[in-house]
Design a protein around this motif. Structure first.
Motif, mmCIF file in Angstrom:
data_model
loop_
_atom_site.group_PDB
_atom_site.id
_atom_site.type_symbol
_atom_site.label_atom_id
_atom_site.label_comp_id
_atom_site.label_asym_id
_atom_site.label_seq_id
_atom_site.Cartn_x
_atom_site.Cartn_y
_atom_site.Cartn_z
ATOM 1 N N GLN A 191 0.823 -1.216 0.000
ATOM 2 C CA GLN A 191 0.000 0.000 0.000
ATOM 3 C C GLN A 191 0.852 1.258 0.000
ATOM 4 N N ASN A 192 2.032 1.154 0.576
ATOM 5 C CA ASN A 192 2.981 2.288 0.620
ATOM 6 C C ASN A 192 4.292 1.861 -0.012
ATOM 7 N N PRO A 193 4.328 1.805 -1.343
ATOM 8 C CA PRO A 193 5.521 1.257 -1.994
ATOM 9 C C PRO A 193 6.768 2.136 -1.902
ATOM 10 N N THR A 194 6.671 3.233 -1.146
ATOM 11 C CA THR A 194 7.900 4.011 -0.951
ATOM 12 C C THR A 194 8.492 3.730 0.423
ATOM 13 N N SER A 195 7.820 2.891 1.244
ATOM 14 C CA SER A 195 8.488 2.462 2.483
ATOM 15 C C SER A 195 8.557 0.941 2.554
ATOM 16 N N LYS A 196 9.522 0.483 3.306
ATOM 17 C CA LYS A 196 9.840 -0.948 3.414
ATOM 18 C C LYS A 196 8.652 -1.768 3.914
ATOM 19 N N MET A 197 8.445 -2.948 3.326
ATOM 20 C CA MET A 197 7.424 -3.852 3.857
ATOM 21 C C MET A 197 7.862 -4.296 5.248
ATOM 22 N N SER A 198 7.000 -4.053 6.228
ATOM 23 C CA SER A 198 7.385 -4.374 7.602
ATOM 24 C C SER A 198 6.162 -4.803 8.391
ATOM 25 N N LYS A 199 6.364 -5.762 9.272
ATOM 26 C CA LYS A 199 5.238 -6.276 10.056
ATOM 27 C C LYS A 199 4.870 -5.335 11.205
ATOM 28 N N ASP A 207 -0.737 -3.896 3.723
ATOM 29 C CA ASP A 207 0.566 -3.390 3.278
ATOM 30 C C ASP A 207 1.610 -4.504 3.211
ATOM 31 N N TYR A 208 1.388 -5.547 3.983
ATOM 32 C CA TYR A 208 2.381 -6.628 4.006
ATOM 33 C C TYR A 208 1.748 -7.997 3.793
ATOM 34 N N ILE A 209 2.568 -8.919 3.314
ATOM 35 C CA ILE A 209 2.132 -10.304 3.160
ATOM 36 C C ILE A 209 2.864 -11.113 4.214
ATOM 37 N N LEU A 210 2.130 -11.876 4.994
ATOM 38 C CA LEU A 210 2.770 -12.778 5.951
ATOM 39 C C LEU A 210 2.913 -14.141 5.282
ATOM 40 N N ILE A 211 4.010 -14.803 5.575
ATOM 41 C CA ILE A 211 4.248 -16.123 4.978
ATOM 42 C C ILE A 211 3.104 -17.077 5.316
ATOM 43 N N ILE A 233 3.839 -1.803 -17.817
ATOM 44 C CA ILE A 233 4.482 -2.614 -16.788
ATOM 45 C C ILE A 233 5.993 -2.532 -17.009
ATOM 46 N N ILE A 234 6.557 -1.494 -16.445
ATOM 47 C CA ILE A 234 8.012 -1.290 -16.579
ATOM 48 C C ILE A 234 8.597 -0.929 -15.212
ATOM 49 N N PHE A 235 9.894 -1.212 -15.070
ATOM 50 C CA PHE A 235 10.563 -0.918 -13.803
ATOM 51 C C PHE A 235 11.036 0.532 -13.804
ATOM 52 N N ASP A 236 10.439 1.330 -12.922
ATOM 53 C CA ASP A 236 10.818 2.736 -12.783
ATOM 54 C C ASP A 236 10.509 3.102 -11.329
ATOM 55 N N LYS A 237 11.498 2.925 -10.503
ATOM 56 C CA LYS A 237 11.331 3.074 -9.063
ATOM 57 C C LYS A 237 10.799 4.447 -8.672
ATOM 58 N N GLU A 238 11.303 5.477 -9.361
ATOM 59 C CA GLU A 238 10.924 6.858 -9.040
ATOM 60 C C GLU A 238 9.456 7.115 -9.316
ATOM 61 N N ILE A 243 4.429 -0.686 -9.149
ATOM 62 C CA ILE A 243 4.684 -1.691 -10.191
ATOM 63 C C ILE A 243 6.122 -2.207 -10.073
ATOM 64 N N SER A 244 7.065 -1.316 -9.771
ATOM 65 C CA SER A 244 8.466 -1.733 -9.654
ATOM 66 C C SER A 244 8.636 -2.743 -8.519
ATOM 67 N N ASN A 245 7.921 -2.496 -7.435
ATOM 68 C CA ASN A 245 8.004 -3.424 -6.294
ATOM 69 C C ASN A 245 7.413 -4.786 -6.659
ATOM 70 N N LEU A 246 6.289 -4.769 -7.379
ATOM 71 C CA LEU A 246 5.663 -6.039 -7.778
ATOM 72 C C LEU A 246 6.559 -6.798 -8.757
#
Ligand code: TYM
Length: 332
Positions: A191-199, A207-211, A233-238, A243-246
């Motif tokens: 949900q917030n692809p500019t911050s780290k996935m964190s539990k 925002d996160y997927i648990l195993i 569907i292209i990688f462009d982090k900025e 999409i880049s994260n996926l």
């Protein structure tokens, strides 16, 4: 024989970020590095840098232990253990606190981030955390430490600690190398692809997927991941962090590079891409969840943790004794 050391904190359950950034690397390296001993632990002492409920902590410790095996670590090849059961970690942690400086601790990004969101009741151990992490690593003369990108700064400080101690007291510790995966060293939030996935850092479970999330829930989380109004569907982090994260997640879990994926989905919609990714993630996690359920209540799990602790303890005891001697603590 070389040594590899790493750990995961039992705060909440394990995320897809932990899996891709760390655990999956442990499993790959276990099969690649035949000349290396593995020490992989559950960092429970690190967990109490923030408040933990007793029953939950116990449950999380066991869950991580079972997940290590369910994800493919071979407990006869890898020494799996619980950090607090090898008391030398805490003891060497204190020595590391007496080696590193407060200024160095205060510069750690993770500490600064926590400090910003919480102003009162910050535990002292949250500040001194990198000293304990340095101890975890240096205790075993680790050559290699596989971690996600967010831990690289802690690894730098570990090298500083080793260096300084060696300078002060004579050659004692080995300077370890960090190892991050080429793809997926920093998986971002859905949900917030500019911050780290964190539990722990977000209240939004989408925002996160648990195993261990239900597979249907995982698929839904991926399908509702934030993207953008563009269609490519292209990688462009900025400009296209979602999409880049996926793409990163997809590439990390398949044999396809990001370039391959861009080509494959050149004329496809976000919907098709997300749906395929949901299948890739579910197919990766389904067998892990199955094995987890078989292991979690087995007697073997405790046996493996005993065996791992005993092996770790032997090395840790010897190393700590040497350290105390170098400094001049106690009697000879
Ligand atoms: P922890 O428990 O926060 O995370 C465990 C491992 O998962 C990685 N990781 C990620 N990788 C990619 N994307 C993400 N979103 C993501 N989130 C987490 C982390 O980088 C880490 O490798 N301090 C450590 C535990 C520790 C440790 C050690 C590790 C304690 N002592 C000694 C190595 C060696 C921690 O809190 O990790």
């Amino acid at each position: 024989m070389k040594r590899l050391v790493s750990g995961i904190k039992p705060t909440g359950e394990m995320t897809l970020g932990n899996y891709i950034g760390a655990l999956r690397q442990f499993v790959n390296l276990q099969n690649e590095l035949t000349d290396t001993e593995f020490y992989i632990f559950i960092a429970d002492l690190h967990a109490i840098t923030t408040p933990q409920e007793k029953q939950t902590l116990r449950k999380n410790i066991k869950t991580i232990a079972a997940l290590y095996i369910a994800c493919g670590l071979d407990p006869n090849r890898v020494n799996l253990f619980i950090q607090s059961e090898v008391s030398e970690h805490a003891e060497l942690g204190y020595i590391m606190e007496s080696t590193l400086y407060i200024g160095e601790m205060e510069r750690m990004i993770q500490f600064k981030e926590k400090r910003q969101t919480q102003t009162e009741g910050i535990r002292t151990s949250l500040l001194t955390y990198p000293a304990l992490m340095a101890a975890d690593i240096l205790l075993y003369d680790a050559d290699l430490v596989p971690v996600g990108e967010d831990q690289m700064q802690h690894l730098e400080i570990t090298r500083t600690a080793a260096n300084r101690f060696n300078y002060l007291y004579g050659e004692t510790f080995k300077e370890p190398e960090g190892f991050t995966p080429k793809t997926g060293a920093r998986i971002m939030g859905l949900q917030n692809p500019t911050s780290k996935m964190s539990k722990s850092s977000t209240a939004n479970s989408k925002d996160y997927i648990l195993i261990l999330d239900d597979l249907a829930v995982i698929k839904n989380k991926i399908k509702s991941a934030v993207t953008d109004s563009d269609t490519r569907i292209i990688f462009d982090k900025e400009n296209k962090p979602g999409i880049s994260n996926l793409l990163t997640i997809y590439s990390a879990l398949s044999s396809l590079s990001i370039k391959d994926l861009e080509k494959k989905y050149e004329n496809e919609s976000y919907g098709t891409f997300k749906s395929d990714l949901a299948d890739v993630v579910a197919n990766e996690l389904a067998p892990i969840q199955k094995r987890f359920n078989e292991i979690i209540n087995s007697k073997e799990l405790d046996d493996y943790l005993d065996q791992g602790r005993n092996n770790a303890k032997k090395i840790a005891e010897r190393k700590l004794k040497k350290v105390y001697n170098k400094i001049g603590l106690g009697r000879k």
